[in-house]
Structures are given as C-alpha cells and as structure tokens.
Design a protein around this motif. Sequence first.
Motif, PDB file in Angstrom:
ATOM      1  N   VAL A  54       0.836  -1.200   0.000  1.00  0.00           N
ATOM      2  CA  VAL A  54       0.000   0.000   0.000  1.00  0.00           C
ATOM      3  C   VAL A  54       0.874   1.256   0.000  1.00  0.00           C
ATOM      4  O   VAL A  54       1.807   1.384   0.799  1.00  0.00           O
ATOM      5  CB  VAL A  54      -0.950   0.009   1.214  1.00  0.00           C
TER       6      VAL A  54
ATOM      7  N   ASP B 109       0.818   5.660  -0.310  1.00  0.00           N
ATOM      8  CA  ASP B 109       0.091   6.931  -0.261  1.00  0.00           C
ATOM      9  C   ASP B 109       0.898   7.998  -0.997  1.00  0.00           C
ATOM     10  O   ASP B 109       2.025   8.321  -0.591  1.00  0.00           O
ATOM     11  CB  ASP B 109      -0.123   7.390   1.183  1.00  0.00           C
TER      12      ASP B 109
ATOM     13  N   ILE C 232      -9.401   5.336  -9.794  1.00  0.00           N
ATOM     14  CA  ILE C 232      -9.311   5.225  -8.339  1.00  0.00           C
ATOM     15  C   ILE C 232      -9.590   6.584  -7.688  1.00  0.00           C
ATOM     16  O   ILE C 232      -8.933   7.574  -8.013  1.00  0.00           O
ATOM     17  CB  ILE C 232      -7.912   4.737  -7.925  1.00  0.00           C
TER      18      ILE C 232
ATOM     19  N   ARG D 145      -4.177   6.736  -2.613  1.00  0.00           N
ATOM     20  CA  ARG D 145      -3.754   5.482  -1.971  1.00  0.00           C
ATOM     21  C   ARG D 145      -3.860   4.366  -3.000  1.00  0.00           C
ATOM     22  O   ARG D 145      -4.908   4.155  -3.593  1.00  0.00           O
ATOM     23  CB  ARG D 145      -4.622   5.200  -0.750  1.00  0.00           C
ATOM     24  N   TYR D 146      -2.751   3.649  -3.175  1.00  0.00           N
ATOM     25  CA  TYR D 146      -2.688   2.699  -4.298  1.00  0.00           C
ATOM     26  C   TYR D 146      -1.985   1.406  -3.913  1.00  0.00           C
ATOM     27  O   TYR D 146      -1.007   1.396  -3.174  1.00  0.00           O
ATOM     28  CB  TYR D 146      -1.936   3.341  -5.464  1.00  0.00           C
ATOM     29  N   SER D 147      -2.529   0.311  -4.410  1.00  0.00           N
ATOM     30  CA  SER D 147      -1.846  -0.984  -4.377  1.00  0.00           C
ATOM     31  C   SER D 147      -2.168  -1.692  -5.680  1.00  0.00           C
ATOM     32  O   SER D 147      -3.128  -1.344  -6.364  1.00  0.00           O
ATOM     33  CB  SER D 147      -2.293  -1.827  -3.178  1.00  0.00           C
ATOM     34  N   SER D 148      -1.381  -2.707  -6.000  1.00  0.00           N
ATOM     35  CA  SER D 148      -1.596  -3.397  -7.270  1.00  0.00           C
ATOM     36  C   SER D 148      -1.472  -4.898  -7.094  1.00  0.00           C
ATOM     37  O   SER D 148      -0.546  -5.387  -6.444  1.00  0.00           O
ATOM     38  CB  SER D 148      -0.570  -2.927  -8.307  1.00  0.00           C
TER      39      SER D 148
ATOM     40  N   GLN E 104     -10.158   1.167   0.302  1.00  0.00           N
ATOM     41  CA  GLN E 104     -10.278   0.180  -0.767  1.00  0.00           C
ATOM     42  C   GLN E 104      -8.942  -0.337  -1.274  1.00  0.00           C
ATOM     43  O   GLN E 104      -8.861  -1.463  -1.779  1.00  0.00           O
ATOM     44  CB  GLN E 104     -11.083   0.747  -1.935  1.00  0.00           C
ATOM     45  N   ALA E 105      -7.880   0.430  -1.152  1.00  0.00           N
ATOM     46  CA  ALA E 105      -6.580  -0.008  -1.671  1.00  0.00           C
ATOM     47  C   ALA E 105      -5.945  -1.096  -0.821  1.00  0.00           C
ATOM     48  O   ALA E 105      -5.008  -1.765  -1.267  1.00  0.00           O
ATOM     49  CB  ALA E 105      -5.626   1.182  -1.779  1.00  0.00           C
TER      50      ALA E 105
ATOM     51  N   ASP F  94     -15.595   1.607  -5.386  1.00  0.00           N
ATOM     52  CA  ASP F  94     -14.473   0.713  -5.130  1.00  0.00           C
ATOM     53  C   ASP F  94     -13.879   0.208  -6.438  1.00  0.00           C
ATOM     54  O   ASP F  94     -14.436  -0.678  -7.087  1.00  0.00           O
ATOM     55  CB  ASP F  94     -14.940  -0.452  -4.257  1.00  0.00           C
TER      56      ASP F  94
ATOM     57  N   TYR G 121     -11.271  -1.549  -6.756  1.00  0.00           N
ATOM     58  CA  TYR G 121     -10.563  -2.817  -6.560  1.00  0.00           C
ATOM     59  C   TYR G 121     -11.516  -4.012  -6.489  1.00  0.00           C
ATOM     60  O   TYR G 121     -11.063  -5.152  -6.398  1.00  0.00           O
ATOM     61  CB  TYR G 121      -9.731  -2.757  -5.271  1.00  0.00           C
TER      62      TYR G 121
END
Length: 550
Positions: free
Chosen positions: A41, A43, A73, A86-89, A284-285, A319, A321
């Motif tokens: 995660v 930011d 997002i 805020r990001y994740s993959s 959500q991330a 959301d 994701y």
Amino acid sequence: MKKLLSVFILLCLFAQISIAQIKTWQSPKENKTIQCAQWEVNDLVYSVQEDVDKPFNKEVFAIVTGEEGMQKIPLFYGGDHNWVFRYSSASVGAKSFVLQSEIKALSGKKGKFLITENTKQDRHGGIVLKKDNPQHLFYEDGSHYFNLAFECDWLFALDYGQEEISKTKHLLSLVNKYKFNQIVMNVYSYDVSWPKDKRLEQYPEHEYGSREDIFPFLGSNSEPDFSSLNVDFFKHFDKVIAEMHDKEIVSHLMIYVWNKLENWPDMESEADNMYYDYVVKRYQAFPNMVWDVSKEALHYTRATKEYISERIERTRNLDSYNRLVSVHDYGFCRNHKDQVDFISMQNWQHTLYQNMLNARKDFPNKPIFNIEHGGYEESPYVVFPGAYDDAEACLRRNYMCIFAGGYSTYYWQGVSWNAIIHNPFEQPEDFSKPHFEYFKHMRSLFDSVHFENCEPLSRYNTAGYNLTNEKDGIVLVYAPKENNWVGANKIISDKFNPENATKQWFNTLTGEFSEEVKYVKKSLEFWDWRPWKGEADAILIIRGLEKKKK
C-alpha cells in the motif's frame, strides 16, 4: 544550519517515507517512477495551497493505465489541504497515472509505478471468488482462504490518541499466532445498551465504551457536528488496518452498526453519504479489506432494504478494486443474493449444522459465512452471554459450520465488544483465559485436508458429520465427545478404493493426532471404538483413498 534545515525539508517533500506499513510519498515529482511491491500500500500525497470548500465532497480520481487495462481510483481528502492517492496493485509491471479533478491544482498531475513481484511469504493478495469453485473463498494468487474470523468490534478504540499502537499490535499478534485470519469489526461504535458486569469497574483499563473523544465526525457522539469528518479518527484507523495488513489479517469492515448507541446522521443525508463514501475511498486499496454495509443491518428499525441496496451499489461504484461485499443480515442476503458476494448468516439455533447445510444447498454459487452463531466464550467479565458460553460448546458450533461446508466466527467476551483485554495471557490468575489454541488446531487441520475441495455429503452422516474431499481422497467424520463411534464405511464403499488408505483421529481440544494406521473395513463398524470418548470431540480422518473408476 538554515541551509541544512532547508535540505531536510526538501528531502521530506520528495522522498519516500514509511509510516505503519504504508509507504508515503509526499509531493511526488511529476512523472516520477515509484517502485513498490505487489499488494503493497502506497500513499501519494498532493498538497493544494488554496482553501477548498467542502473538500470531503470533491471528486478527485487517478486514472491508472497498465497492460491489464484502466483503473479509476478515487483520492480522499487527508486534511491540511492534502489529497491522498492510496494505491496498491495485484499485478506486476509498469503503470502510469494521471489525476482528474475539478480542483485545478490537482488536475493533470502525472506519475508512474513499477510494480515488482511480491516476496512476502505469507502475502497472497485480496479475497476473491472463483467461478469453478463458487462456495469457497480464495486469495488473488489462487490459494485458498480459510476464512476463520475473530470478532473485535471496538478494535478502532485500542490505543486511540496514542502515537504508538502497542496494545493493538499485541492483540493482533495473538490473532495471528493462533491462526485467525479475519477480524469482524466496526468502523465506529459508541457503547452497549445492555447491563455491564460490575467487575469491569475494577479494571477500567479494559472499558472502551462511551468514549467521547472518539468520533468519526467533528464534535462527539453526544454532541455531533456532522458538517465535516474527523481526519484524526481515520489517521488512527489507518494504523490499525495497516498493522492488520502487515500480519495478513483481513478486515471484515462493518461500515455501520445501529445498536451500540451511535449518533449517526440521517440516512442519505449529505453527511451520511460523505461518511460512507469516505470509508470506501480511504480503505479500498488495502488488499485485506472485505466490505459489510452494516452489522445486523435490518434487525433494527433505522435502515430499509432499499437503503442497504443503495449502499451496496454505492460501494461498487466507488471501489475500483472490487473488494467483496456482504451484509450482516441473512434475510437481506437471502432475498438479494445477486447483490452480495457471499451469504452472511446469524443463527443461534440448536440445529445450526442443518441450517448451515440448508443455506449451502439454497445458494450453490455463494460461500456461506456464519458471522454470529450465539457462541460467546466466557471471559472474566460477563459482557454478552448469548446462548452458549462454554468454550467447548462454542468450539463445536464452529465445527458445525465448517462441516456444513461454510465458514465461521469466534467470539470471546473479553474482546468482542466494549470490554477489550488486549493481553489476556498476562492477566491475574483468577482471570479466565480464552481458548484461542482450539482454533489454531482447527486451522492446521483444515489446511492439511484442503478444505476448498471438501463437500458435506450429509447422506453419509452416521453418528456425526461427514465432510469429503473426493479430489484428494480424504474422508472426515466429526464425532462429539459423547459418541461411542462414527463410521465411514458406506461412503468408502460407494465412492473409493480403500486398498492404500490410512486412518487416524484428531483431538479438537489438544490438536493431537492418533497413530496413523492402515484402514481396514469392519462389517460391524460401531465396534471400532474412538479415542478420547467423553474427553473431547474428535475427527476421524481417512486418507489415501482412490476414486472408483466409473
């Protein structure tokens, strides 16, 4: 000295800072490539100098583009003129993004990500469904997610107002140690409406109800100001969710609860929508997130089924994701099965096994999760006794859910509601201790027999409950401690060749396995006595079975 201070400030503006398992990038440079691991995660914090009216209601999005397509997002307002991306993959590779917003200072900001493969051994991604095995839950990497939940509604309140979250970390370390992998929790609760144990007054450090300093809006629960949100509340909540993510514990996040004396804004008011949207935007991330609109959503008079349906649609629209969504209300799930990803049950009846089995048959394309089965293991305080508080009875009810092919939740009265004993094994000797170890044994057993391939073939129940894994050649039969015997001859005769099969027994209280011996069919199976009779429930395990050729 002034020059050194200026250099330090510039480094803080442009460097990556790690805070509580969230990688934070303050004012990232235009087109800077941010390298991060899969499911990590991040930011990205963007500052806006001018004042913005109603910042929580402003729409700001990041359009992320990669080989797998485009993702839109939402950013959230982080206070102090800052907006957070805020990001994740879940996928690896190169990606680019651009911000879109009615706020000119943000619109057009660009950047890049380089996502590397996950190397954290126990990290498997978010929780998802599989079309070819729809009644079980899985991680994004394809491995099975044995949903073993732990209720802690007031987790948000532990360490509130403290820089360090040492109590939270201690409790989560126990949850992790004993193999629970989900916490059923509220974003916010105020206090219980039922009587409180007088003994709790002797230990005020364990009481978290009626805290006026904790509130997701401005003001307090008693004197709310619904004009804006309390960013400090959510900054603390970030630490909790991030620590859970670090320990690979899923947050089953109930965004509302109606029966804990909370003072919520009116349904579908501007404040109500602002709060709900903010929770979805901000969390959500996190791959360890599962949404639940409300605890006991329609059991009380505040919400309507139309309102719950609208909240679900709202969640899915925001959301990006696609985290799983459910509602803690079996009636709603039954009547709106196409709106939820899994069926949430609350069932206290003595016929729990049959009720779970019926639900599994009624919803062949959905996982069944019993969030609350009336079993609340006793603690030093009588917090909410429910229908069952004996530790073994509570354990048995969890096994009933699992042998019916569903998932379950454990409650200990010492942490589930307003009273939280975060370090139960460090309390005085006269404090009854929880039996977390029972569930560590349970998790180890079901990981070893591949629960995702198991099916409850109830027609083969004898004096106990049958669970069969035809794919891997395993038959299990659950025997309550009062039973002399349980058998598996019938199912083995019908479906398997037992030539190379073995059998052994599992003690549900100690986790002990009996000696594994060759399986030999006996005509009068009930003369084959089981171990630990009268001492502990046990499970007969027969392995090494070969499917009969048709």
